[in-house]
Design a protein around this motif. Structure first.
Motif, PDB file in Angstrom:
ATOM      1  N   CYS A 171       0.824  -1.214   0.000  1.00 34.16           N
ATOM      2  CA  CYS A 171       0.000   0.000   0.000  1.00 34.16           C
ATOM      3  C   CYS A 171       0.856   1.262   0.000  1.00 34.16           C
ATOM      4  N   ILE A 172       2.147   1.132   0.291  1.00 32.96           N
ATOM      5  CA  ILE A 172       2.996   2.320   0.410  1.00 32.96           C
ATOM      6  C   ILE A 172       4.288   2.185  -0.406  1.00 32.96           C
ATOM      7  N   ASP A 173       5.175   1.307   0.060  1.00 35.05           N
ATOM      8  CA  ASP A 173       6.555   1.294  -0.449  1.00 35.05           C
ATOM      9  C   ASP A 173       6.624   1.155  -1.970  1.00 35.05           C
ATOM     10  N   ARG A 174       5.772   0.299  -2.505  1.00 34.05           N
ATOM     11  CA  ARG A 174       5.920   0.053  -3.934  1.00 34.05           C
ATOM     12  C   ARG A 174       5.490   1.241  -4.799  1.00 34.05           C
ATOM     13  N   HIS A 175       4.831   2.221  -4.165  1.00 36.18           N
ATOM     14  CA  HIS A 175       4.425   3.406  -4.930  1.00 36.18           C
ATOM     15  C   HIS A 175       5.461   4.531  -4.855  1.00 36.18           C
ATOM     16  N   LEU A 176       6.437   4.395  -3.946  1.00 38.41           N
ATOM     17  CA  LEU A 176       7.289   5.552  -3.648  1.00 38.41           C
ATOM     18  C   LEU A 176       8.157   5.980  -4.834  1.00 38.41           C
ATOM     19  N   LYS A 177       8.590   5.008  -5.602  1.00 36.35           N
ATOM     20  CA  LYS A 177       9.485   5.326  -6.712  1.00 36.35           C
ATOM     21  C   LYS A 177       8.780   6.233  -7.738  1.00 36.35           C
ATOM     22  N   ASP A 178       7.581   5.827  -8.125  1.00 36.18           N
ATOM     23  CA  ASP A 178       6.906   6.556  -9.214  1.00 36.18           C
ATOM     24  C   ASP A 178       5.943   7.637  -8.755  1.00 36.18           C
ATOM     25  N   ARG A 179       5.416   7.511  -7.546  1.00 30.44           N
ATOM     26  CA  ARG A 179       4.399   8.483  -7.133  1.00 30.44           C
ATOM     27  C   ARG A 179       4.548   8.894  -5.680  1.00 30.44           C
ATOM     28  N   GLY A 180       5.786   9.012  -5.236  1.00 32.65           N
ATOM     29  CA  GLY A 180       6.035   9.407  -3.843  1.00 32.65           C
ATOM     30  C   GLY A 180       5.392  10.743  -3.498  1.00 32.65           C
ATOM     31  N   ASP A 181       5.351  11.661  -4.459  1.00 41.38           N
ATOM     32  CA  ASP A 181       4.798  12.989  -4.171  1.00 41.38           C
ATOM     33  C   ASP A 181       3.301  13.088  -4.461  1.00 41.38           C
ATOM     34  N   GLN A 182       2.744  12.034  -5.039  1.00 39.59           N
ATOM     35  CA  GLN A 182       1.290  12.051  -5.301  1.00 39.59           C
ATOM     36  C   GLN A 182       0.534  11.966  -3.968  1.00 39.59           C
ATOM     37  N   THR A 183      -0.632  12.585  -3.909  1.00 37.97           N
ATOM     38  CA  THR A 183      -1.425  12.504  -2.684  1.00 37.97           C
ATOM     39  C   THR A 183      -1.992  11.093  -2.520  1.00 37.97           C
ATOM     40  N   TYR A 242      -3.013   5.235   9.443  1.00 40.97           N
ATOM     41  CA  TYR A 242      -1.609   4.965   9.804  1.00 40.97           C
ATOM     42  C   TYR A 242      -1.552   3.761  10.755  1.00 40.97           C
ATOM     43  N   ALA A 243      -2.466   3.753  11.723  1.00 42.20           N
ATOM     44  CA  ALA A 243      -2.435   2.684  12.731  1.00 42.20           C
ATOM     45  C   ALA A 243      -2.676   1.317  12.080  1.00 42.20           C
ATOM     46  N   MET A 244      -3.654   1.260  11.176  1.00 37.37           N
ATOM     47  CA  MET A 244      -3.941  -0.009  10.502  1.00 37.37           C
ATOM     48  C   MET A 244      -2.712  -0.477   9.719  1.00 37.37           C
ATOM     49  N   LEU A 245      -2.141   0.454   8.954  1.00 37.92           N
ATOM     50  CA  LEU A 245      -0.999   0.090   8.114  1.00 37.92           C
ATOM     51  C   LEU A 245       0.251  -0.212   8.954  1.00 37.92           C
ATOM     52  N   ALA A 246       0.367   0.464  10.099  1.00 35.47           N
ATOM     53  CA  ALA A 246       1.509   0.186  10.982  1.00 35.47           C
ATOM     54  C   ALA A 246       1.414  -1.242  11.517  1.00 35.47           C
ATOM     55  N   SER A 285       6.365   7.864   5.917  1.00 34.83           N
ATOM     56  CA  SER A 285       7.056   8.306   7.122  1.00 34.83           C
ATOM     57  C   SER A 285       6.147   8.144   8.355  1.00 34.83           C
ATOM     58  N   HIS A 286       4.873   8.531   8.233  1.00 34.54           N
ATOM     59  CA  HIS A 286       3.947   8.389   9.369  1.00 34.54           C
ATOM     60  C   HIS A 286       3.784   6.929   9.777  1.00 34.54           C
ATOM     61  N   VAL A 287       3.609   6.063   8.795  1.00 35.65           N
ATOM     62  CA  VAL A 287       3.322   4.660   9.106  1.00 35.65           C
ATOM     63  C   VAL A 287       4.562   3.969   9.696  1.00 35.65           C
ATOM     64  N   ASN A 288       5.729   4.290   9.139  1.00 35.30           N
ATOM     65  CA  ASN A 288       6.956   3.688   9.674  1.00 35.30           C
ATOM     66  C   ASN A 288       7.193   4.104  11.122  1.00 35.30           C
ATOM     67  N   LYS A 289       6.972   5.386  11.386  1.00 34.64           N
ATOM     68  CA  LYS A 289       7.151   5.859  12.772  1.00 34.64           C
ATOM     69  C   LYS A 289       6.154   5.186  13.699  1.00 34.64           C
ATOM     70  N   PHE A 290       4.907   5.155  13.258  1.00 36.14           N
ATOM     71  CA  PHE A 290       3.849   4.546  14.064  1.00 36.14           C
ATOM     72  C   PHE A 290       4.206   3.088  14.355  1.00 36.14           C
ATOM     73  N   ASP A 318      12.006   4.538   9.629  1.00 32.37           N
ATOM     74  CA  ASP A 318      12.302   3.345   8.841  1.00 32.37           C
ATOM     75  C   ASP A 318      12.019   2.111   9.689  1.00 32.37           C
ATOM     76  N   CYS A 319      11.021   1.371   9.281  1.00 32.77           N
ATOM     77  CA  CYS A 319      10.683   0.138   9.986  1.00 32.77           C
ATOM     78  C   CYS A 319      10.514  -0.946   8.926  1.00 32.77           C
ATOM     79  N   PRO A 320      11.480  -1.846   8.813  1.00 32.70           N
ATOM     80  CA  PRO A 320      11.412  -2.836   7.734  1.00 32.70           C
ATOM     81  C   PRO A 320      10.128  -3.653   7.811  1.00 32.70           C
ATOM     82  N   PRO A 321       9.450  -3.862   6.678  1.00 28.43           N
ATOM     83  CA  PRO A 321       8.204  -4.627   6.693  1.00 28.43           C
ATOM     84  C   PRO A 321       8.443  -6.100   7.024  1.00 28.43           C
TER      85      PRO A 321
END
Ligand code: 6R9
Length: 651
Positions: A83-95, A150-154, A118-123, A248-251
């Motif tokens: 839901c997050i990491d795989r989008h960062l390369k191409d659409r990190g700045d997309q909402t 964030y909580a669900m994804l964390a 960043s929010h989900v990794n910290k959480f 940074d929290c490795p999945p």
């Protein structure tokens, strides 16, 4: 019986041109999905990223006594990374998430995929720091704020199992869910504003903790800034624990069949069941339905108005859309605050393309007239969706004409907490719709109409019975948390070899499905699912109540209202005061959504000679249909019915 012989609404040629699926492609894909499920899902399973690819696809058994459901069983993955990491390369700045707060004050937030990460990794690191690990349970009791996602994804990131409890549930309901899953951490907020009023969720959580039987911690999100009390050692502010924590929290590498979440839902008997969904099949199916049902295209802004406390929020605010790299809107407020134009203003402000809501909201807004809709520019809308209960043709037509200006296909999606994702639904470029019908099955879904009594399959068009599903699909619930027996007994015992949906259904001359409502004792009040047994047990837990029976009555806006028959213990007299006290009592036990609309004092309840309450009769009396009581020959004391009719409310 719904009127089925109505004009079909064909998708416009313009829409079809750009749609993922047209009528011919639907037929072809549906056929492939049924004839060769392994081949079909083996291919579509690749839409998400796997750490270790699966080699097995479907391994499912509906045989009563040995029900076992596995999809992609030897694959491994991480849902949050999908839901997050795989989008960062191409659409990190997309909402990723547009968050719209309760107050219409322009403070809407755009959270990009980079920020979400960043929010989900910290959480996730905060949860780890609190001792939460793989397989541990975390209860989330939050308003509609980004931290809920964030909580669900964390949790998903670290392999913890979340159990979201709708913020409208009472402290008692929260406590029983925390106890039921022995959650290590409960996440709440100081308060949640809705419709201009703040609910103090922290107070509710404090009250729940008085009944929590094991050692658990409370993590608090600061939202409303209201005064709260604090228990040192147990309570922690999220922002304090996040301070200085790594983003940074490795999945965690999870098995496809490891549980992702538990979500409690009501059934016909007993207390709510913990529906368990797992990782792989759930994500494949929710992301695929999100794309196809809403004809979602890259760049579209998509909005589902549900609450994350319900399955619709899980599958179609968080997991499905984010797995697709979509922009998903999250709205904290209510449709009528500050006024009845709020939904449409949000659609205009954020150029929403797909809008997904419930019939109860449509009916409530329809009641306010066309003015509030016509004030706003809704030209961005492409597809309109509905979910939660049958939609009446008047509301469908209003949605179509006034909101969609006759140019947006409507997808009436039938599904359940148990099914994880859409089961019967039009595909906007493929299916001609009929107001009130959920039309056709999604890929891989094999609906059957059964005769309720004999259980035999009713073939062909023009049949009515109960709806069952003949074979498994990837996002099917796997079990009831901690009680596989109950899972089998609830869904696989009555009609052997089928998953029983507990909904009534008809298939018309075109092979379209029409859901006629629950055939069990489950109420659907404003799209919220509630068991009559839960409300009854709340009522009889009051010292003045001897016996209680609860039924649903038709209600113009809410779909159903809650009608209670109550007989009192000796020494207690009916009074308006006691009525109010019972209403408050049910609110306290379950939550505001379960507050009885009607309480009728009943000196006796109609029972069979063997002592079973005849709800059929109570339903007819409550609905003012006592001319059609049907067979009353098995009643032990027929005269109690006359008394109920004479004193009925809701006239
Ligand atoms: C997703 C959700 C499930 C029950 C279901 C049925 C009713 C849902 C419907 C519908 C007619 C639709 N239902 N969608 N009835 N048409 N499009 O609502 O899950 O809360 O578990 O409720 O809701 O009765 O059995 P859930």
């Amino acid at each position: 019986m719904p009127e089925t012989d109505v004009k079909k609404h064909e998708p416009s040629p313009d829409f079809v041109k750009h749609a993922h699926v047209d009528a011919a492609k639907y037929e072809e894909m549906y056929k492939a999905s049924i004839e060769d499920p392994d081949g079909f899902w083996g291919e579509h399973g690749k839409r998400i990223d796997w750490i270790k690819p699966y080699t097995k696809v479907k391994n499912t058994d509906f045989t009563y006594g040995q029900v076992d459901i596995k999809w992609f069983e030897d694959g491994t993955l991480n849902v949050a990374a999908n839901c997050i990491d795989r989008h960062l390369k191409d659409r990190g700045d997309q909402t990723a998430i547009i968050w719209v707060p309760d107050e219409d004050d322009g403070s809407d937030q755009h959270i990009s995929y980079n920020q979400l990460s960043s929010h989900v990794n910290k959480f996730a690191n905060v949860l780890k720091g609190m001792g939460v690990g793989r397989g541990d349970r975390v209860v989330i009791y939050l308003p509609m704020i980004p931290q809920a996602a964030y909580a669900m994804l964390a949790c998903a990131r670290i392999g913890a199992i979340h159990s979201v409890v709708f913020a409208g549930f009472s402290p008692d309901a929260l406590a029983s869910r925390v106890n039921g899953s022995e959650a290590k951490v409960v996440i709440t907020a100081d308060g949640g504003p809705r419709g201009g009023k703040v609910t103090s969720l922290k107070d509710n959580a404090d009250k729940a903790f008085e009944k929590i039987e094991h050692d658990a911690k409370l993590l608090v999100v600061k939202r409303a800034g209201n005064d709260i009390s604090w228990t040192d050692g147990r309570d922690h502010w999220l922002h304090e624990l996040e301070d200085g924590v790594s983003d940074d929290c490795p999945p965690e590498e999870m098995g496809a069949e490891d549980p992702l979440f538990i979500l409690y839902t009501s059934g016909s008997t007993g207390q709510p069941k913990g529906v368990v969904h797992t990782q792989g099949g759930y994500l494949v199916y929710t992301s695929m339905t999100h794309e196809y049902t809403f004809d979602y295209h890259d760049g579209d802004v998509y909005w589902c108005t549900a609450d994350v406390g319900w399955v619709t929020g899980h599958s179609y605010i968080v997991y499905g859309p984010l797995a697709n790299g979509a922009t998903t809107v999250m709205f904290e407020g209510v449709p009528t605050y500050p006024d009845a134009g709020r939904f449409w203003k949000i659609c205009q402000d954020h150029k929403v393309a797909q809008f997904y809501t419930a019939p109860t909201a449509i009916r409530a807004l329809m009641g306010k007239g066309n003015g509030p809709v016509e004030k706003y520019d809704l030209s961005s809308l492409k597809v309109l969706g509905t979910v939660g209960e049958p939609i009446n043709p008047e509301a469908w037509n209003w949605y179509d004409q006034v909101v969609g200006k006759g140019r947006c296909p409507i997808v009436d999606t039938w599904w359940q907490t148990e099914t994880g994702g859409h089961m019967l639904t039009p595909l906007p470029g493929a299916t001609a719709t009929k107001p009130g019908s959920a039309t056709q099955p999604f890929f891989g879904v094999q609906p059957v109409v059964l005769d309720a009594e004999s259980g035999s399959v009713l073939e062909g068009p023009g049949v009515e019975g109960v709806l069952a599903i003949a074979d498994s699909w990837p996002s099917q619930m796997r079990t009831v948390y901690g009680d596989h027996e109950r899972f089998m007994n609830t869904y696989f015992q009555q009609y052997k070899g089928y998953y029983f949906t507990e909904d009534g259904c008809m298939r018309d001359e075109d092979g379209y499905y029409w859901i006629t409502g629950r055939v069990d004792d489950v109420l659907n009040v404003s799209g919220h699912r509630m068991g009559t047994a839960e409300i009854e047990s709340a009522l009889v837990s009051h010292p003045a109540v001897n016996e209680a029976a609860v039924v649903g009555v038709p209600h113009e806006v809410k779909g159903q209202a809650i009608y209670c028959y109550v007989s009192l213990m000796d020494g207690h007299e009916p009074s308006e005061e006691l009525k109010k006290e019972l209403q408050t009592h049910v609110r306290t036990e379950i939550g505001p959504i379960a507050k009885p609309d009607f309480i009728q004092w009943a000196p006796g309840l109609p029972k069979t000679r063997s002592g079973k309450i005849m709800r059929r009769i109570l339903r007819k009396v409550a609905a003012n249909e006592h001319e059609q009581l049907g067979d009353t020959s098995t009643l032990a004391e027929p005269e109690v019915v006359d008394d109920l009719i004479a004193n009925r409310l809701n006239k």
